[in-house]
Design a protein around this motif. Structure first.
Motif: not given
Lengths: 632, 632
Positions: A54-55, A93-95, A158-159, B189, B192-195
């Motif tokens: 989502f980013y 994975g970092d924004p 969930l994702a 959220l 930077g968060d990952i579910i």
């Protein structure tokens, strides 16, 4: 039987159609946590609520920077960049901060200074960045309605920010066992008791079909009792099953109770087994009266209750896979019924052979042993041996390919072999039918079996097995896998209270005998001895009473139904009976030589020489196995 | 990436072999009530404890009597019998007293007197009697070891007096999610968060495999924390899974922690996705480090953890069914890895066509959408388009047969169609791939798809779709299923704060644009307008940034990554964006005429004319559908 006089004879699908029209149940939903939905059915399409990622995030370990700050970089003209000013370090994975538009991976960086790096090629915008929504975009369809949810679906939901899901509510299925003669498993049994296992089988089936079973306690055959329990059950459940016995009297109760509280629209369907089924409703809820005979009950569960539950959960289970097979024996069938015939399948000589199992509605073992079901439509009167038929598979086709078919005489060691082979060779199975030695010879002749256990005494020369093979299978190249020498003798009450000492005694002292079926080697052994003794079979009480295995003869003797019977020592020992040895006979496995090349047969031969197998033989007792596994 | 430098590259089966040798887990058993054993695996062979029936009982409703008392009976010489003296009345299943030896069924009795009947034919001993042990004989093998228990098995075991069964104990599988960036589903959220959905997917998979999942809370990337939790987990579980991210830093923790507490024997396996897997043991218990990328994790679970659990439960699940298919595009593959390629399957023109799905290890949707898996062995470098390949099925072959393959341009209405068709026609499915209009044309040319949604504007004559079909598919007889006219326009921030009014503005005022991929109709529409306006694409910031669907463009705009993008009204509305209409375009389904005869396509045409579908179109907005479903 009585009820035939008044039962209806609806065609199965017609009956189910009527049932569905009358019930018009559409099912309902419940909303549950996404992580708990595995195996459930979606009530509505599932759309993502957020994007994933989502980013914008880094697809690599490296540095995030502005692409323009890299322009012109080359091997010759390396560009130095300062941490904080020109770039930041990012892990996968970092924004990516708004001010940056690309990532250079760590492998493309030069220099290991603390706060600066050199690059030797320019980067383009969006390089090594996983843009927002790369996997899932907000509002995207993830899975459709009426979809059976799998683990991977849970991950995607969930994702996509879907944390609760509307799924079909599993119908609660009430199960009411009735019958004054019924007792719970494990109770002390007395003659006349019937163990209530049907309701347990129903519970397991209901779970399999996607329902939630709710079992009620056993009810005596008491109209008011059944009525009050049904009133309670339709309050607590979505569907109610009443397991009446199939005898007229008891069934009348079920039908009458349903009729008093609601409506009965079907009583009797043209299927066999399973005919005396009742379909009705109380307070709009389906109430099904299920016959008591276990095999009848099974087919009603599979062909009616399964479809009913599927209505509630908005999902149809897959039809059973079908295969074509050659039917090995004639199948009789009535024009009055659509018949379900339990079938044993075996790949014998590249042909898939279908052998019908016993038809008895009480034969639970026939369901355990069945590999498939042959359906004979109402319009068909019977099927001739040798015809091709379509069989619905109850097992994996591959397992059937790996199954040794064993038809012939029974001995406890066959059970041990069929267990050991699967334990030692995970993919292999042995399935045996007990039809006696001559039955085995016939099965070999019809190409129905891989091996035939036989112990056939030639009355003329006292020789075992070989002469029968010469006589009946002369056109085939048959080998003998030597198995065991076993002690045959008279099984009598423990301690031999009647002091029976010989076959002669039986005739002279009029003891009650229990015999084996025609074609059984043990019966031939008796006949051989009677002939030697000049005794007319008529003089033997119970000569005409036929049992199919050594164990059944032993069971008959121990129950006191008979004073004695002829059989092997191991069976007598198992049943804790007295035993008077008569002779030592040769129990071998006849096999067409070409099958000796099959892997499953090689596997069997291995097992026959395996220590564990010989240890089991010792345990059983009464066997001599010096030659076991040698081929002649 | 970093770890490549030190990770090992074991061949998968070799790695699993090492794992099993090191663990030498044989599993253990528990004894549970027979009625609760459905789906469990037998630990030992199950022999009956009692016979069924365990007494001689009547197979009919009728009277039980001595056969000798019937001798001589005939039509002419009917024999009268007295109740109590000569016979007793029996129902089906009633026990037969010792003094009687046969049953005459009610239909063969004459006279309806209270206490006597007449018979007109003689009976023989054992007629209409189910002898003790007819179904199951005491000590008979009911089911072998390592057998997955079915409902019918429960029935036979209970009938045979087996009330408790030893079954393999299901291993408890601990699941430890680690990662400072991980958050529970449903939390607020922030960038930077990952579910953490992986651990939920693992739980569902473990259940499927036959284990009992035990999920631990999310752990920050803290060595001591992970260490202490692992110590606890190996006490409480039989197998432990640690879900490290696949980035170097985090993975080192997992490996080091396992090494400190026990042993690491594998770190890195030659599979892709899934390479950075760790195999080790602590206190003799298997500890598996699983990569963080969901697709990598999936394949490690399927190819390693599944087999591990099967070791504990003494039962191997069936291998996935394999089918042959024609690969539609070239598949690149590395000699370094055994690769798992997710495949979309479709029966197009009697050929089963395999189309590779996106390879990204983060693409959870590619697992949801996959119909099968193509495995490319390490020794193979790639597979050319048109080659026959073997695909492992993830879905029922029949479902694939009933699936409409739809490759081409994306519009939200495709999602609605694919949901509605399955709801209205239970057996039918529509699966769509979004590759843009030109991609759809190419898919039609390669025979990969049934239908191709397209909206292709002819730059010369401003005509839609037809001219492209003439140009690229002249050799085929292609029809157009008219679908909708839809409004294309500029998607901008809600309320259009930047006051963007035309494509011209974008170039002049340097707004940040987000484009569609090459071959997308919407991109051609942009190019068409740029050409008309004489604008050089280079003048458009973000012209090179490509998204694959209208929704992804909308998502990019809403996130603020871009100021505007070109797309359909419905997408802008879904994402609650501002919208400046540019033109009205024709979105149709191109289809080879022969497919119009297919039932699935007929089903689709029905749905397109269905009220519910049109209602959904209204909801989406921006569509004109007067011609929907007409064929030209």
């Amino acid at each position: 039987m009585g009820q035939n006089l008044y039962l209806s004879n609806y065609e199965l699908n017609e009956a189910i159609k009527i049932l569905f029209e009358k019930i018009e149940e559409k099912g309902s939903y419940e909303e549950i946590d996404t992580e708990k939905t595995c195996g459930r059915i979606t009530w509505e399409p599932i759309y993502s609520v957020i994007s994933s990622p989502f980013y914008n995030c880094s697809a690599m370990d490296g540095i995030a920077l502005k692409s323009e700050s890299t322009y012109g970089a080359s091997e010759k003209n390396q560009v130095e960049l300062k941490e904080g000013e020109d770039y930041i370090v990012v892990d996968t994975g970092d924004p990516i901060p708004r001010e940056y538009d690309c990532v250079i991976m760590v492998e493309d960086l030069i220099g290991n200074k603390e706060s600066s790096v050199k690059i030797y090629k320019s980067a383009v915008a969006w390089q090594n960045i996983r843009p927002l929504g790369e996997d899932i975009v907000e509002n995207q369809l993830i899975i459709p309605s009426n979809h059976k949810i799998r683990p991977v679906d849970i991950g995607a939901m969930l994702a996509g920010g879907v944390n609760k899901v509307k799924v079909y509510k599993s119908p609660v299925v009430g199960i009411i066992p009735t019958g004054t003669e019924l007792v719970e498993p494990g109770s002390d049994l007395k003659v006349g008791d019937i163990i209530d296992f049907n309701s347990r089988v129903f519970s397991a089936q209901v779970l399999e079909f996607g329902g939630v079973p709710k079992r009620y306690g056993i009810l005596k055959d008491d109209y008011e009792l059944i009525k009050n329990t049904l009133i309670k059950a339709v309050e607590e459940c979505d569907i109610v099953l009443i397991n009446a016995g199939s005898s007229a009297g008891r069934e009348d109760y079920t039908a009458d109770v349903i009729r008093e509280l609601g409506e009965v629209f079907i009583h009797g369907v043209a299927i066999k087994p399973g005919k005396p089924v009742i379909m009705g409703k109380v307070k709009g809820k389906a109430v099904i009266g299920i016959p008591g005979y276990p095999v009848s009950a099974y087919f009603v569960m599979e062909s009616v209750v399964k479809k009913l539950i599927e209505q509630y959960i908005g999902f149809e289970g897959k039809e059973l896979k079908k295969v074509n097979a050659i039917i090995s024996r004639r199948v009789m069938s009535s024009l009055k019924y659509h018949e379900f015939v339990r079938i044993k399948l075996g790949y014998v000589g590249n042909k898939l052979i279908a052998t019908p199992l016993t038809r008895g509605a009480g034969a639970t073992m026939s369901l355990v042993r069945a590999d498939g079901i042959l359906e004979v439509p109402q319009s068909v009167e019977g099927i001739e041996a040798g015809k091709q038929v379509e069989v619905k598979l109850l097992k994996e086709e591959e397992d059937i390919r790996n199954t040794i078919v064993c038809i012939g005489s029974h001995d406890p060691i066959i059970d041990i072999l069929s267990d050991l082979i699967h334990v030692k060779k995970k993919d292999y199975y042995l399935s045996s039918a007990h039809v006696g030695s001559m039955g085995g010879i016939m099965a070999l002749r019809n190409g129905e079996t891989h091996i035939a256990p036989i112990h056939l005494l030639d009355m003329e020369n006292g020789e075992y097995n070989t002469s029968y093979i010469r006589k009946y299978l002369s056109d085939k190249n048959i080998k003998l896998i030597k198995c065991v020498k076993r002690i045959q003798g008279l099984m009598v009450q423990k301690g031999n209270p009647l002091n029976i000492n010989s076959i002669k005694d039986i005739a002279e002292k009029n003891y009650r005998f229990v015999n084996r079926q025609r074609g059984a080697g043990t019966r031939l052994l008796l006949d051989y001895n009677l002939k030697k003794l000049n005794i007319n079979p008529k003089e033997i009480i119970g000569y005409e009473r036929e049992e199919y295995t050594h164990l059944s003869v032993a069971a008959a003797v121990r129950s006191g139904d008979a004073d004695c019977g002829l059989g092997v020592y191991s069976a007598a020992k198992m049943m804790n009976l007295g035993f008077i040895p008569i002779c030592n006979e040769e129990y071998d496995l006849a096999i067409p030589h070409e099958y000796l090349e099959l892997d499953i047969i090689k596997g069997l031969l291995e097992i026959m020489k395996n220590k564990e197998f010989l240890k089991e033989l010792e345990k059983l007792g009464g066997y001599e196995y010096s030659e076991v596994g040698t081929i002649i």
